[in-house]
Motif scaffolding. Structure first.
Motif, PDB file in Angstrom:
ATOM      1  N   LEU A 225       0.828  -1.209   0.000  1.00 18.40           N
ATOM      2  CA  LEU A 225       0.000   0.000   0.000  1.00 18.40           C
ATOM      3  C   LEU A 225       0.863   1.260   0.000  1.00 18.40           C
ATOM      4  O   LEU A 225       0.570   2.233  -0.714  1.00 18.40           O
ATOM      5  N   GLU A 234      -6.989   3.651   3.794  1.00 21.96           N
ATOM      6  CA  GLU A 234      -6.765   2.254   3.432  1.00 21.96           C
ATOM      7  C   GLU A 234      -5.607   1.670   4.239  1.00 21.96           C
ATOM      8  O   GLU A 234      -5.646   0.512   4.673  1.00 21.96           O
ATOM      9  N   ARG A 237      -6.880   0.886   7.749  1.00 20.67           N
ATOM     10  CA  ARG A 237      -7.661  -0.354   7.822  1.00 20.67           C
ATOM     11  C   ARG A 237      -6.752  -1.577   7.880  1.00 20.67           C
ATOM     12  O   ARG A 237      -7.012  -2.525   8.615  1.00 20.67           O
TER      13      ARG A 237
END
Length: 425
Positions: A225, A234, A237
């Motif tokens: 990521l 994101e 999470r």
């Protein structure tokens, strides 16, 4: 004052510094053997007094290059031949930071034994190298040493067992050297060896169809990521899937930002304070520790990976000043080069999960490009392989042996400084 007080220039003597890890019974890092190898990049010129030159450069390594500080809590074993044993320079070394390793070529004459007794009285720790016998003529030297290094490659299992039975009554620490496999290490440990030398812990064991642990999957996902420049939400999470990892991130960020008036209590705030580059580096190193929390003893594999990454970063900075992207990629190549060993999966599978730059992938999979050459150089330095070091240096314009030695000392110091809350510096 002896001639050693006027040392030859370190570049002219072309000595390369390498190091090999020495581990304890639980595979924790205990020390390094420091390797000083003569090279031929200066045109093959002979040094009039090779032993004196070597001794002087070793002494300089602990002063100019700061190797003594770079070793941190770990000692450096140094090879000592007959001439070096009687050199005045040897007494310039820091007693608390080194172990004098008497080579197998040194015969235990009366003069040698007297010199060893004198060095012990000065506070030096002595080891005897490449021991494969314990006959009466050799025992006086073994009795003066605190550590006996046994060359396991030259002995069959039966011969090794018999030799250990002869050595144990001396009450010395036994070190098994040239240990190449985990099986060898376990056999030596069963015989009572306390110390182990070799890269057996860094040899990749690829297991077909191996499933990664949830923690490793999460870390690889987070790295992916970050490399993709994903949205902060994101990344948050993904962190929340690992509560222990989240706690460690908050603890780390509060430590880094200890001068702030407001404590950091959210993941989003922590990510913003650290910055993505620093967060990515922390996660790369955290792969080599236990990301679930609890004890975070620095493993020898993490030490090796961290040293590789930092050394390659420093070499990239020196060879290509101002190219921050190249330096970051060099660090990534160094860290990732040991992931097959860490995860027991092939490099191709790892690269499929991480969107690394093309130059990084080519360096890791095929040794291509400048990054591949830097990795080749780094691995050669670790093993003290002079010919390979010289070959790689010729393909990296702008780097000299002196640059390499200084960068290695700095990389060791950085790797030794790593801990629970100090993996970002």
């Amino acid at each position: 004052m002896s001639e050693a007080a006027n040392p030859p220039d370190a570049d002219n003597t072309e000595l390369f510094l390498g190091r090999q890890p020495i581990l304890g019974r639980d595979q924790q890092l205990s020390a390094y053997e420091l390797l000083f190898r003569s090279g031929g990049l200066a045109g093959g010129a002979e040094v009039a007094d090779a032993t004196q030159a070597t001794a002087t450069v070793i002494a300089n390594a602990f002063t100019e290059f700061g190797v003594g500080d770079a070793l941190g809590p770990y000692r450096g074993y140094i090879n000592v031949d007959h001439d070096f044993l009687f050199s005045d320079v040897i007494e310039m070394l820091p007693q608390q930071a080194v172990v004098l390793e008497i080579l197998e070529t040194v015969e235990p004459s009366e003069a040698v034994l007297a010199r060893c007794q004198h060095l012990r009285a000065l506070g030096f720790t002595l080891a005897v190298d490449d021991v494969i016998r314990a006959d009466a003529s050799y025992r006086p030297l073994l009795e003066l040493a605190e550590i006996i290094k046994v060359d396991v490659m030259q002995l069959s299992p039966a011969e090794l067992r018999a030799l250990v039975l002869q050595l144990k009554p001396l009450g010395k620490k036994l070190l098994a050297e040239k240990v190449e496999t985990a099986q060898q290490m376990e056999f030596c440990r069963s015989l009572g060896f306390e110390l182990f030398q070799g890269y057996f812990f860094a040899k990749p064991t690829i297991i077909a169809g191996k499933r990664l642990s949830p923690s490793h999957v999460t870390l690889l996902r987070l790295l992916a990521l970050l490399m993709e420049d994903a949205d902060t939400s994101e990344i948050e999470r993904a962190f929340k899937l690992e509560p222990g990892l989240t706690v460690n991130l908050l603890r780390l960020t509060n430590s880094v930002g200890s001068g702030m008036s407001v404590r950091i209590a959210s993941l989003r705030h922590a990510i913003a304070v650290l910055g993505r580059r620093q967060l990515q580096r922390w996660l790369q190193l955290l792969l080599y520790t236990n990301p679930k929390g609890g004890e975070h003893a620095v493993s020898p594999l993490m030490q090796l990976a961290a040293t590789r990454g930092r050394l390659m970063e420093l070499l990239a900075e020196k060879s290509s000043p101002g190219k921050r992207e190249l330096a970051d990629q060099a660090f990534l190549v160094g860290i990732m080069s040991l992931m097959p060993t860490l995860l027991s999966v092939a490099m191709t599978e790892i690269l499929e999960q991480l969107p690394v730059p093309l130059a990084v992938a080519q360096a890791l999979s095929a040794g291509d490009g400048a990054l591949g050459t830097m990795l080749e150089l780094t691995e050669a330095i670790e093993g003290g392989e002079v010919a390979a070091v010289e070959t790689a240096l010729r393909r990296l314009p702008g780097l000299r042996p002196r640059d390499v030695n200084l960068a290695l000392a700095q990389a060791l110091a950085w790797a030794n400084s790593l801990g629970v809350d100090s993996t970002i510096q």
